[in-house]
Structures are given as C-alpha cells and as structure tokens.
Design a protein around this motif. Structure first.
Motif, PDB file in Angstrom:
ATOM      1  N   LEU A   1     -28.525  68.117   8.038  1.00 55.71           N
ATOM      2  CA  LEU A   1     -27.355  68.327   8.889  1.00 55.71           C
ATOM      3  C   LEU A   1     -27.082  67.098   9.749  1.00 55.71           C
ATOM      4  O   LEU A   1     -25.928  66.698   9.936  1.00 55.71           O
ATOM      5  CB  LEU A   1     -27.568  69.553   9.776  1.00 55.71           C
ATOM      6  N   SER A   2     -28.139  66.490  10.271  1.00 53.77           N
ATOM      7  CA  SER A   2     -27.965  65.308  11.124  1.00 53.77           C
ATOM      8  C   SER A   2     -27.338  64.152  10.344  1.00 53.77           C
ATOM      9  O   SER A   2     -26.478  63.427  10.877  1.00 53.77           O
ATOM     10  CB  SER A   2     -29.309  64.872  11.708  1.00 53.77           C
ATOM     11  N   GLN A   3     -27.754  63.987   9.088  1.00 49.63           N
ATOM     12  CA  GLN A   3     -27.190  62.923   8.271  1.00 49.63           C
ATOM     13  C   GLN A   3     -25.733  63.215   7.924  1.00 49.63           C
ATOM     14  O   GLN A   3     -24.889  62.314   7.894  1.00 49.63           O
ATOM     15  CB  GLN A   3     -28.021  62.754   6.989  1.00 49.63           C
ATOM     16  N   MET A   4     -25.434  64.479   7.660  1.00 51.76           N
ATOM     17  CA  MET A   4     -24.061  64.874   7.378  1.00 51.76           C
ATOM     18  C   MET A   4     -23.160  64.620   8.587  1.00 51.76           C
ATOM     19  O   MET A   4     -22.048  64.089   8.457  1.00 51.76           O
ATOM     20  CB  MET A   4     -24.007  66.346   6.988  1.00 51.76           C
ATOM     21  N   MET A   5     -23.637  64.990   9.773  1.00 51.05           N
ATOM     22  CA  MET A   5     -22.851  64.784  10.985  1.00 51.05           C
ATOM     23  C   MET A   5     -22.634  63.299  11.262  1.00 51.05           C
ATOM     24  O   MET A   5     -21.558  62.878  11.682  1.00 51.05           O
ATOM     25  CB  MET A   5     -23.535  65.462  12.169  1.00 51.05           C
ATOM     26  N   PHE A   6     -23.676  62.501  11.024  1.00 53.40           N
ATOM     27  CA  PHE A   6     -23.548  61.057  11.228  1.00 53.40           C
ATOM     28  C   PHE A   6     -22.461  60.488  10.326  1.00 53.40           C
ATOM     29  O   PHE A   6     -21.611  59.712  10.768  1.00 53.40           O
ATOM     30  CB  PHE A   6     -24.886  60.369  10.937  1.00 53.40           C
TER      31      PHE A   6
END
Length: 224
Positions: free
Chosen positions: A111-116
C-alpha cells in the motif's frame, strides 16, 4: 573470442566512458569544440546503453528498453538545438518506458508503494509548474512532467528492481526539476550546473542495467 567480447559488455563500458567524460570535459571545462562533436559525445552516453540493451536482451522487451534509451540519446542531442524538439524526443521515450513497465506490473504492490506512486505524479507536476519565473513556460513544463512522472510511477510499481529501475526513474525526475529550477529560483545558482547531467545519466544507467539484468535473470530461470 567474439562471444567473450560481447559478454564483456563493451557497450556498457563505452556508455560509462562517454557519459562520465562528457560531464568532466564538456560541462565543467566548457572547451571550445565544434557543436556537432559536443552533441554526438553527449548522445553517445545513453546511446551506447541502447546498443547494450539490444545485445543483451532479445525479443520485444529488449527492443522496448533499447528504444527508450535511443529516444533518450536523441533527446540529448536535439535539446542542444531546440528545447521543444529535445523534450518531445524524451516524451516519446517515456511512452515506450510506460508500456514496458505496464507489461511488467508488480502483482501485489504494498500500500505504501502504491500511495507513493500515486502521489508522485501530481506532486512532480505541481513542482514543475511552480518553478519557472516565466509563467508562460509553466504549462509546457507541467505537460512534459506528467509523462515523466507517470513513467517513474509505473517504474516504481513494476516488478523490476525498485532500487535500480525505480530509483533511476526518480533521478530522471530530479534532473529535469533542476533544469526547470535553472529558469526559476536557482537561475543564479551553480547547483543545476553540477547536478543535471549526473542525476540524468546515472538515472538512465540504473534503468537500463536494472531492466536488462532482470530480464536476463528471468530468461535464465526459464531456460537454464
């Protein structure tokens, strides 16, 4: 002997030779040399990355990454003649890169990579738009950066090594933002002078070598 020569990656070494020497010989020293020689030297750094990719990877993906590097090299040359022509060449390269990365999407990104990746596009575009003092250039910078940032976002979400291909794409963004800042708040600073080419070239180097290495590893796993 021919096989050994190819395996020694001479085109990668030539890319490093031209890419690094361009910075020290042409950027820092600014010698009095014919413009065609300077442009060809500049284009050779990324141009040999295209040749390297063609020789190391067969098939459609190999041609894609080689095409990305080829349009980058062409952009390096054309930008010395006309900023718009150079930017258009880079933009075409970004489109081919997006296609490559979408073909190799990471199945389940965190999720963090997607948001970034999602935030990277609007933030990059806004920063590019806000940088030039000449506001008539702002919309053009923003349009170009949209393609650049989408390229970087798809690279970040691809299944290629993130800390080579993804970081390389981010270095590309940073390099271009320094270009835009050179006609903005850093127009009287030496920072863009020192950073634009190193960030750009090594960003392209990381992208090319990261993609090629990953594709070769996968081919080896399928055909041991």
């Amino acid at each position: 002997m021919k096989r050994a020569f190819i395996d020694s990656r001479p085109y990668l070494l030539l890319s490093l030779l031209f890419g690094i020497s361009y910075f020290f010989f042409f950027v820092l020293r600014e010698p009095e040399v014919p413009d065609p020689l300077k442009m060809l030297w500049k284009g050779a750094g990324v141009g040999f990355l295209a040749v390297y990719a063609l020789h190391r990877i067969r098939g459609f993906d190999g041609r894609l990454i080689a095409t990305v590097m080829a349009f980058g090299a062409l952009g390096d040359i054309l930008i010395e003649l006309d900023l718009i022509l150079g930017a258009f060449s880079f933009l075409i390269g970004h489109c081919f890169a997006i296609l490559l990365y979408l073909r190799h999407r990471r199945p389940k990104p965190a999720l963090s990579q997607m948001m970034f990746a999602i935030l990277l596009v609007p933030v990059s575009v806004f920063v590019a738009w806000s940088l030039p003092f000449d506001r008539s250039a702002a919309s053009g910078f923003a349009i170009y950066t949209t393609f650049l940032a989408v390229m970087a976002a798809t690279a970040w979400l691809s299944d290629f090594p993130r800390y080579r291909v993804g970081v390389g794409a981010l270095l590309f963004i940073i390099s271009d933002l320094f270009i835009f800042s050179s006609v903005g708040f850093l127009q009287d600073s030496a920072i863009p002078y020192w950073t634009i080419w190193p960030f750009y070239y090594f960003g392209q180097f990381l992208i090319a070598t990261g993609v090629v290495r990953a594709l070769r590893d996968r081919m080896a796993a399928v055909n041991p």
